[in-house]
Design a protein around this motif. Sequence first.
Motif, PDB file in Angstrom:
ATOM      1  N   GLY A 213       0.803  -1.210   0.000  1.00 33.06           N
ATOM      2  CA  GLY A 213       0.000   0.000   0.000  1.00 33.06           C
ATOM      3  C   GLY A 213       0.832   1.254   0.000  1.00 33.06           C
ATOM      4  O   GLY A 213       1.980   1.275  -0.445  1.00 33.06           O
ATOM      5  N   GLY A 214       0.239   2.338   0.526  1.00 26.92           N
ATOM      6  CA  GLY A 214       0.860   3.647   0.474  1.00 26.92           C
ATOM      7  C   GLY A 214       1.676   3.986   1.703  1.00 26.92           C
ATOM      8  O   GLY A 214       2.060   3.098   2.481  1.00 26.92           O
ATOM      9  N   PRO A 215       1.980   5.274   1.891  1.00 30.49           N
ATOM     10  CA  PRO A 215       2.845   5.720   3.000  1.00 30.49           C
ATOM     11  C   PRO A 215       2.342   5.267   4.366  1.00 30.49           C
ATOM     12  O   PRO A 215       1.138   5.111   4.581  1.00 30.49           O
ATOM     13  CB  PRO A 215       2.795   7.250   2.871  1.00 30.49           C
ATOM     14  CG  PRO A 215       2.457   7.495   1.443  1.00 30.49           C
ATOM     15  CD  PRO A 215       1.541   6.390   1.037  1.00 30.49           C
ATOM     16  N   PRO A 220       9.247   6.578   7.296  1.00 31.31           N
ATOM     17  CA  PRO A 220       9.705   7.175   6.034  1.00 31.31           C
ATOM     18  C   PRO A 220       9.224   6.478   4.770  1.00 31.31           C
ATOM     19  O   PRO A 220       9.514   6.936   3.669  1.00 31.31           O
ATOM     20  CB  PRO A 220      11.236   7.079   6.155  1.00 31.31           C
ATOM     21  CG  PRO A 220      11.480   5.907   7.042  1.00 31.31           C
ATOM     22  CD  PRO A 220      10.343   5.916   8.030  1.00 31.31           C
ATOM     23  N   TRP A 221       8.475   5.393   4.891  1.00 33.12           N
ATOM     24  CA  TRP A 221       8.104   4.599   3.724  1.00 33.12           C
ATOM     25  C   TRP A 221       7.027   5.285   2.881  1.00 33.12           C
ATOM     26  O   TRP A 221       5.985   5.662   3.386  1.00 33.12           O
ATOM     27  CB  TRP A 221       7.576   3.232   4.171  1.00 33.12           C
ATOM     28  CG  TRP A 221       8.515   2.479   5.048  1.00 33.12           C
ATOM     29  CD1 TRP A 221       8.535   2.474   6.422  1.00 33.12           C
ATOM     30  CD2 TRP A 221       9.584   1.633   4.625  1.00 33.12           C
ATOM     31  NE1 TRP A 221       9.546   1.670   6.867  1.00 33.12           N
ATOM     32  CE2 TRP A 221      10.208   1.138   5.797  1.00 33.12           C
ATOM     33  CE3 TRP A 221      10.065   1.237   3.380  1.00 33.12           C
ATOM     34  CZ2 TRP A 221      11.291   0.266   5.747  1.00 33.12           C
ATOM     35  CZ3 TRP A 221      11.148   0.375   3.333  1.00 33.12           C
ATOM     36  CH2 TRP A 221      11.751  -0.094   4.511  1.00 33.12           C
ATOM     37  N   ASN A 222       7.274   5.372   1.563  1.00 35.68           N
ATOM     38  CA  ASN A 222       6.243   5.797   0.613  1.00 35.68           C
ATOM     39  C   ASN A 222       5.530   4.603   0.002  1.00 35.68           C
ATOM     40  O   ASN A 222       4.311   4.612  -0.159  1.00 35.68           O
ATOM     41  CB  ASN A 222       6.865   6.641  -0.505  1.00 35.68           C
ATOM     42  CG  ASN A 222       7.182   8.043  -0.056  1.00 35.68           C
ATOM     43  OD1 ASN A 222       6.563   8.562   0.879  1.00 35.68           O
ATOM     44  ND2 ASN A 222       8.152   8.668  -0.693  1.00 35.68           N
ATOM     45  N   ASP A 234      10.379   2.257  -1.296  1.00 36.10           N
ATOM     46  CA  ASP A 234      10.915   3.570  -1.624  1.00 36.10           C
ATOM     47  C   ASP A 234      10.583   4.555  -0.513  1.00 36.10           C
ATOM     48  O   ASP A 234       9.564   4.433   0.172  1.00 36.10           O
ATOM     49  CB  ASP A 234      10.326   4.066  -2.948  1.00 36.10           C
ATOM     50  CG  ASP A 234      10.714   3.174  -4.118  1.00 36.10           C
ATOM     51  OD1 ASP A 234      11.773   2.527  -4.036  1.00 36.10           O
ATOM     52  OD2 ASP A 234       9.952   3.129  -5.098  1.00 36.10           O
ATOM     53  N   VAL A 235      11.460   5.567  -0.380  1.00 35.28           N
ATOM     54  CA  VAL A 235      11.287   6.588   0.649  1.00 35.28           C
ATOM     55  C   VAL A 235      11.388   7.971   0.011  1.00 35.28           C
ATOM     56  O   VAL A 235      11.641   8.104  -1.192  1.00 35.28           O
ATOM     57  CB  VAL A 235      12.345   6.420   1.764  1.00 35.28           C
ATOM     58  CG1 VAL A 235      12.129   5.136   2.541  1.00 35.28           C
ATOM     59  CG2 VAL A 235      13.764   6.437   1.177  1.00 35.28           C
TER      60      VAL A 235
END
Length: 298
Positions: A213-215, A220-222, A234-235
């Motif tokens: 899923g999303g952030p 810090p995770w996107n 990704d961050v």
Amino acid sequence: MLVSLVSNSKPLPPEQPDVVVPWWSFTKTVLAAASLTLVRDGLIGLDDSVSEGPFTLRQLLRHQAGLADYSELAHYHTAVFQDETPWPADDMLQRLDAARLRYEPGTHWHYSNVGYLFVARLIQRITGLTLEQALAQRVFAPLGVTQVRLARTREDLKGVRLGSAPAYDPGWVYHGLLVGPLAQATQLLDQLLGGALLPVSLLREMQTPVHLGGPIPGRPWNTPGYALGLMIGDVDSGLTLRGHTGAGPGSVLAVYRCVEGGNTATCAVFAESDDQGSAEAHALEHLSAALGSRQSIT
């Protein structure tokens, strides 16, 4: 907050390599690596069903086996808080009704320490060794990691930096709790993801995540994901983190590796707090600085 960093692109900051800390759920990365050496050696297939239930090794490693987690038991947390003696593993499984799958394996994702208890049992069954012997033979010795051990009792945690829970009993970590120098956590992940243990095909499998899923607020995770014993995503800085965060009573360990162009950096951060996002952000800050990322983390 303690930091250990290795990089091939910039001078290193001072390290504190001799501080022994609990590895918490970074232990899962080591268990995954050990089980993948069994796949490498033809002793089991990633998509073979295992005797612990109607699921595969891949599904166990990726938290997609349909299993519940003992962290869902309120009386588990009460017992840990009150410094009770850990329940025998089979007692814990009965309390959890662990044999009842919560979803069909492979169809959903749910973080489960029970899954990694089954991975630890699988490693012992296939190798005929104790878990500590198997990890030493299959992971630690090949990667030159010599000062890591399994903590089974409170006595085993003497001299280990535990933060605000000095009386913790490691028996509450049912898949096993590794303890070792902070710098050896950095070394192990750097060597493992650098290709020193597994063939290219298996290393690629280990780093292929299911996206979650999303952030995540406060972290810090996107685009968070979970692969085979690895948190991957990704961050904000544009980097991709590969590693694992582990948390227990009173402390957090975040161990991550990033690759940018031809440069790599691996960082371990140990914090005497319960804030996983803060430890991850500090690791990312050091990784970004080591790789010369244009963005900084505040």
